[in-house]
Design an enzyme around this catalytic site. Structure first.
Site, PDB file in Angstrom:
ATOM      1  N   ILE A   1       0.829  -1.204   0.000  1.00 38.61           N
ATOM      2  CA  ILE A   1       0.000   0.000   0.000  1.00 38.61           C
ATOM      3  C   ILE A   1       0.860   1.250   0.000  1.00 38.61           C
ATOM      4  O   ILE A   1       0.483   2.275  -0.584  1.00 38.61           O
ATOM      5  CB  ILE A   1      -0.989   0.004   1.192  1.00 38.61           C
ATOM      6  CG1 ILE A   1      -1.935   1.209   1.086  1.00 38.61           C
ATOM      7  CG2 ILE A   1      -0.273  -0.014   2.521  1.00 38.61           C
ATOM      8  CD1 ILE A   1      -2.675   1.331  -0.224  1.00 38.61           C
TER       9      ILE A   1
ATOM     10  N   GLY B   1      -5.092  -6.979  -0.078  1.00 36.15           N
ATOM     11  CA  GLY B   1      -5.717  -6.100   0.909  1.00 36.15           C
ATOM     12  C   GLY B   1      -4.882  -4.850   1.100  1.00 36.15           C
ATOM     13  O   GLY B   1      -4.226  -4.379   0.176  1.00 36.15           O
ATOM     14  N   GLU B   2      -4.915  -4.287   2.297  1.00 35.09           N
ATOM     15  CA  GLU B   2      -4.155  -3.090   2.671  1.00 35.09           C
ATOM     16  C   GLU B   2      -4.681  -1.819   2.007  1.00 35.09           C
ATOM     17  O   GLU B   2      -4.251  -0.730   2.353  1.00 35.09           O
ATOM     18  CB  GLU B   2      -2.661  -3.234   2.333  1.00 35.09           C
ATOM     19  CG  GLU B   2      -1.954  -4.392   2.966  1.00 35.09           C
ATOM     20  CD  GLU B   2      -0.496  -4.496   2.551  1.00 35.09           C
ATOM     21  OE1 GLU B   2       0.004  -3.591   1.831  1.00 35.09           O
ATOM     22  OE2 GLU B   2       0.158  -5.488   2.928  1.00 35.09           O
ATOM     23  N   GLY B   3      -5.562  -1.955   1.019  1.00 35.95           N
ATOM     24  CA  GLY B   3      -5.984  -0.802   0.227  1.00 35.95           C
ATOM     25  C   GLY B   3      -5.265  -0.719  -1.101  1.00 35.95           C
ATOM     26  O   GLY B   3      -5.383   0.283  -1.818  1.00 35.95           O
TER      27      GLY B   3
END
Length: 358
Positions: free
Chosen positions: A97, A315-317
């Site tokens: 991210i 994930g994580e954005g």
């Protein structure tokens, strides 16, 4: 109560701005609809921002971190300590991210809303409601008051970013074991079977996948979450970072700021926000279709179309940060392309009329 005040502020999109944006979009030097989703994104942003020619300025990614008691059931290949160990990499910009947000021109705010360890990492915002959730396979994740408190953390963080000038927010998550509560949320709110919504998450084998499915089944049987009450679902089978992210969605919607949903975990947060206030869906943009099998079902429930299909599941954005480039491009098309009239070019309809009268 902040949650009630926020929910009551969420309204519909600006139809006038959208109509004006569509009129311009359809008159640009291109066949109508030829830019596909770019056109739909621009029109939606016009409705969110109330601007016929919307522009994206400062952008930010909010990463919520929390731990999950259900990891005691052996549902994850990674130990719980990985949650807090990853946070410095987010802050220092060297995790996925960090790299993708930097290239999207976005800042990152990392929030400890429910990490089990005592986090004292420079740059991490300490807003912990409790040290991880309870084991949902044995009881509720948290109390209703704790769920509301975590939602309000998200609302406050979103509001702070918006006050600092953010015009586009993205959701990111960190929490070992969090695909398990996310699957439980989807099963409840979508009415799906546990098998239909439960994937492998990160690196788990068949044995661990079976443990995960059994843990979710027990969680639903023991806790009996009410699908008509989003806060109840969150409190009984959710997660603290999921609650914080749902609060971010509600905070964005109340302040008419678009919010980019990332993958499976942030999708669960979006489902909770929509269950609390259905109109909040108007302010969401789906960045990508995750490799997690239940994610497509989430997006169907939310009525969202993903911008990217890249098999991402970190994930994580990360997917949300990547999609910011496309969202910005959509606005630039509407604002910077010229119309047939401005360019002095005959548009498609005029050419058709001339051919019919020859």
């Amino acid at each position: 109560m902040l949650l009630t005040e926020t929910v009551n502020k969420i309204g519909m999109l600006d139809d006038v701005a959208m109509a004006q944006a569509k009129e311009r979009m359809d008159s640009l030097i291109k066949p109508p609809g030829s830019l596909g989703q770019l056109e739909q994104i621009a029109l939606k942003l016009a409705g969110i921002l109330g601007q016929p020619r919307p522009r994206i300025g400062k952008r930010a990614v909010i990463v919520m971190a929390g731990d999950h008691g259900v990891t005691d059931e052996g549902v994850s290949a990674a130990p719980r300590d990985v949650t807090w160990q990853m946070l410095p990499a987010f802050i220092n910009g060297v995790a996925g991210i960090g790299v993708l947000a930097r290239h999207a021109g976005a800042s990152i705010t990392v929030v400890d809303v429910g990490v089990a360890a005592d986090v004292d990492i420079p740059g991490v915002l300490k807003r912990r409601v409790k040290a991880g959730t309870g084991n949902i396979a044995a009881g509720p994740a948290m109390t209703r008051d704790e769920a509301v408190a975590a939602l309000e953390v998200g609302i406050e963080v979103a509001r702070a970013e918006i006050e600092r000038g953010a015009t586009l927010l993205a959701l990111g998550d960190m929490g070992i074991g969090n695909t398990t509560p996310s699957s439980a949320i989807l099963a409840v709110l979508g009415g799906y079977s546990v098998n239909d919504v439960t994937g492998r998450g990160t690196m788990i084998n068949d044995e661990v996948l079976d443990k995960k499915r059994r843990a979710i089944t027990r969680a639903l049987e023991i806790n009996r979450p009410d699908p008509a009450d989003g806060v109840d679902v969150l409190a009984k089978v959710g997660g603290l970072e999921i609650a914080g992210l749902a609060g971010v969605v509600l905070g964005c919607a109340a302040n008419r700021v678009p919010v980019v949903v990332d993958g499976f975990i942030t999708g669960a947060a979006a489902l909770i926000a929509a269950a609390i206030k259905p109109e909040s869906k108007n302010y969401m943009l789906a960045s990508h279709l995750s490799g997690e099998p239940g994610h497509g079902l989430m997006l169907e429930l939310l009525g969202l179309t993903p911008l990217l299909h890249m098999g991402m599941r970190l994930g994580e954005g990360t997917g949300a940060a990547l999609a910011m480039h496309i969202i910005d491009a959509a606005c630039r098309v509407l604002d910077e392309m010229v119309t047939f009239q401005e360019a002095g070019v005959m548009d498609m309809d005029e050419e058709k009329l001339l051919q019919e009268h020859r």
